[in-house]
Design an enzyme around this catalytic site. Structure first.
Site, PDB file in Angstrom:
ATOM      1  N   ARG A 296       0.828  -1.211   0.000  1.00  0.00           N
ATOM      2  CA  ARG A 296       0.000   0.000   0.000  1.00  0.00           C
ATOM      3  C   ARG A 296       0.859   1.257   0.000  1.00  0.00           C
ATOM      4  O   ARG A 296       0.475   2.280  -0.575  1.00  0.00           O
ATOM      5  CB  ARG A 296      -0.947  -0.030   1.205  1.00  0.00           C
ATOM      6  CG  ARG A 296      -2.088  -1.050   0.987  1.00  0.00           C
ATOM      7  CD  ARG A 296      -2.647  -1.532   2.299  1.00  0.00           C
ATOM      8  NE  ARG A 296      -3.836  -2.360   2.166  1.00  0.00           N
ATOM      9  CZ  ARG A 296      -3.829  -3.686   1.965  1.00  0.00           C
ATOM     10  NH1 ARG A 296      -2.697  -4.331   1.839  1.00  0.00           N
ATOM     11  NH2 ARG A 296      -4.968  -4.356   1.880  1.00  0.00           N
TER      12      ARG A 296
ATOM     13  N   ASP B 207      -4.087 -15.345   7.655  1.00  0.00           N
ATOM     14  CA  ASP B 207      -2.793 -15.832   7.152  1.00  0.00           C
ATOM     15  C   ASP B 207      -2.028 -16.643   8.202  1.00  0.00           C
ATOM     16  O   ASP B 207      -1.051 -17.313   7.878  1.00  0.00           O
ATOM     17  CB  ASP B 207      -1.929 -14.654   6.678  1.00  0.00           C
ATOM     18  CG  ASP B 207      -2.532 -13.991   5.441  1.00  0.00           C
ATOM     19  OD1 ASP B 207      -3.325 -14.645   4.742  1.00  0.00           O
ATOM     20  OD2 ASP B 207      -2.204 -12.815   5.180  1.00  0.00           O
TER      21      ASP B 207
HETATM   22  C1  S3P Z   1      -4.252  -9.095   2.261  1.00  0.00           C
HETATM   23  C2  S3P Z   1      -5.518  -9.551   2.538  1.00  0.00           C
HETATM   24  C3  S3P Z   1      -5.850 -10.953   2.806  1.00  0.00           C
HETATM   25  C4  S3P Z   1      -4.599 -11.759   3.135  1.00  0.00           C
HETATM   26  C5  S3P Z   1      -3.471 -11.471   2.194  1.00  0.00           C
HETATM   27  C6  S3P Z   1      -3.095 -10.006   2.237  1.00  0.00           C
HETATM   28  C7  S3P Z   1      -4.041  -7.666   1.991  1.00  0.00           C
HETATM   29  O1  S3P Z   1      -6.453 -11.513   1.657  1.00  0.00           O
HETATM   30  O2  S3P Z   1      -4.887 -13.132   3.145  1.00  0.00           O
HETATM   31  O3  S3P Z   1      -2.333 -12.236   2.526  1.00  0.00           O
HETATM   32  O4  S3P Z   1      -2.887  -7.203   2.031  1.00  0.00           O
HETATM   33  O5  S3P Z   1      -5.035  -6.972   1.747  1.00  0.00           O
HETATM   34  P1  S3P Z   1      -8.040 -11.397   1.373  1.00  0.00           P
HETATM   35  O6  S3P Z   1      -8.380  -9.998   1.163  1.00  0.00           O
HETATM   36  O7  S3P Z   1      -8.248 -12.243   0.138  1.00  0.00           O
HETATM   37  O8  S3P Z   1      -8.699 -11.987   2.581  1.00  0.00           O
END
Ligand code: S3P
Length: 425
Positions: free
Chosen positions: A26, A311
């Site tokens: 981000r 995660d």
């Molecule tokens: C993330 C959101 C999660 C996570 C991924 C990173 C992010 O995924 O599992 O490792 O940085 O927005 P989802 O949005 O599919 O739940």
């Protein structure tokens, strides 16, 4: 690469966990959309974040690597067409957030990725972005995505599943859309996008599970990235299960939308001490003191817990194998759509170590406490960084050495992993 893991000595001392992967992505994306110059410090060394960084270079942003962890970004807030495809590698976050950004540009783009990423579902972002006026072509809702830049308009989007990636894709598209865009989450997912948008001066309103953004100009500001609690999780679990361990993990992000693992540990009867709480570039962080716990008990993990530790579930399964009783994980069906089918693959591999674990459609059940047995079979990583590191932690309490196939996939999020284990030995 085949990695041999030996039974660990007690872990002692102090380590600093490298940068948060979600926040690193981000930081590059939002600084590229902001006007001005900024320094991102403590940037992640994970390959996923470098996929994002390289893509924004391709999109014409002034990106200079001062050193491996310090990035200078200079932008007038506008992106330029890339005449080559944008390769997101293994990174779902790069793909989904980028699609939101590219949908409203005045040029067309194409996103590609590796084999694993090309199998992951993209309908979840194509649908809401299309409602906003985006034009996206896919191969049956999978990569490659061809995004024809369009003028977008705001929508109110009630998300069918909790996903920070989907939420962020819609909000980032909303930054460049006519009118207001509101996302309503069924359960709160990680809020790094909202926090960083606020930090950079966007017009964003957060009301519990409802986030609204309007077209805004972002102003560049230096960003220091806190350590990744998802990386720290491997050390927290190792510390709790390797006898006589006692150490400190410094600079860990403890944003409440990410820190579900800390609650679970309490539920399991263990304690970690949270020291030196502070806020860094809008994100809460702290040092964590971990000590071995020999009387862990089982718990249930479900509902609102899930997005706050999604995660960490593979390594929590390893932790549960050392807890007395039945640990139940439910409502985690989206684990099947990660870098691998993390329910099926986790269950298959942990069984090789004698862990008593059952697969369910939306999670798994671990029956503890189990003494982990050696196996002649290598544990497979399935090209999944978090499975590889979870198996390593399991190997640390096996009587005899084990081996893990595909350990090089740890480069995706945490190249420093084994080095830091050695620092505590
Ligand atoms: C993330 C959101 C999660 C996570 C991924 C990173 C992010 O995924 O599992 O490792 O940085 O927005 P989802 O949005 O599919 O739940």
């Amino acid at each position: 690469m085949l990695k041999i893991v030996q039974r660990s000595k007690p872990l002692k001392g102090e380590i600093t966990i490298p940068a948060d992967k979600s926040i690193s992505h981000r930081a590059v994306m939002l600084s590229s959309l902001a006007r001005g110059k900024c320094i991102i410090s403590n940037f992640s060394s994970g390959a996923d974040c470098w996929s994002t960084l390289n893509i924004f270079k391709q999109l014409g942003v002034g990106i200079k690597e001062i050193d491996k962890k310090t990035i200078e970004i200079t932008s007038d807030g506008n992106l330029k067409k890339s005449f080559t495809t944008l390769d997101a590698g293994n990174s779902g976050t790069t793909t989904r957030l980028l699609a939101g950004i590219l949908a409203g540009q005045n040029f067309d783009s194409q996103i590609i990725g590796d084999n694993s990423l090309s199998k992951r579902p993209m309908k979840r972002i194509i649908e809401p972005l299309t409602q906003m006026g985006a034009k996206i072509e896919s191969v049956d809702n999978h990569l490659p995505l061809t995004i024809y830049g369009q003028k977008l308009h705001g929508i109110i989007y009630s998300m069918p599943l909790p996903s920070a990636q989907v939420k962020s894709a819609v909000l980032l598209a909303g930054l460049n859309a006519e009118g207001r865009t509101t996302v309503i989450e069924p359960t709160k997912s990680r809020n790094h996008t909202e926090l960083m948008l606020k930090y950079l001066g966007a017009d964003v309103n957060i009301n519990n599970n409802e986030i609204t953004v309007s077209g805004s100009e972002l102003i560049a500001k230096d960003i220091e990235i806190v350590g990744d609690i998802s990386s720290a999780a491997f050390f927290i679990v190792a510390g709790l299960i390797v006898p006589d361990s006692d150490f400190i993990i410094k600079n860990v992000g403890i944003n409440p939308t990410r820190s579900g693992i800390l609650d679970i540990i309490k539920r399991m009867g263990a304690n970690v001490e949270i020291l030196n709480k502070r806020v860094v570039s809008g994100e809460e962080c702290a040092d964590i003191h971990v000590q071995y716990c020999d009387n862990l008990k089982s718990c249930t993990i479900e509902g609102n817990d899930i997005p706050r530790l999604i995660d960490e579930l593979p390594v929590i399964a390893v932790l549960a194998s050392q807890a007395e009783g039945k640990t139940v994980v439910k409502n985690a069906e989206d684990l099947r759509n990660k870098e691998s089918d993390r329910i099926k693959c986790l269950v298959a591999e942990l069984k090789k170590l004698g862990i008593n674990i059952d697969e369910n459609p939306d999670g798994f059940i671990v029956h503890g406490k189990t003494k982990l047995s050696e196996t002649d079979l290598p544990l497979e990583s399935y090209h999944d960084h978090r499975l590889a590191m979870s198996f390593y932690v399991a190997g640390m309490i096996c009587e005899k050495e084990i081996c893990i196939n595909g350990f090089e996939w740890t480069e995706i999020s945490f190249p420093e992993f084994e080095q830091l284990i050695w620092e505590l030995n």
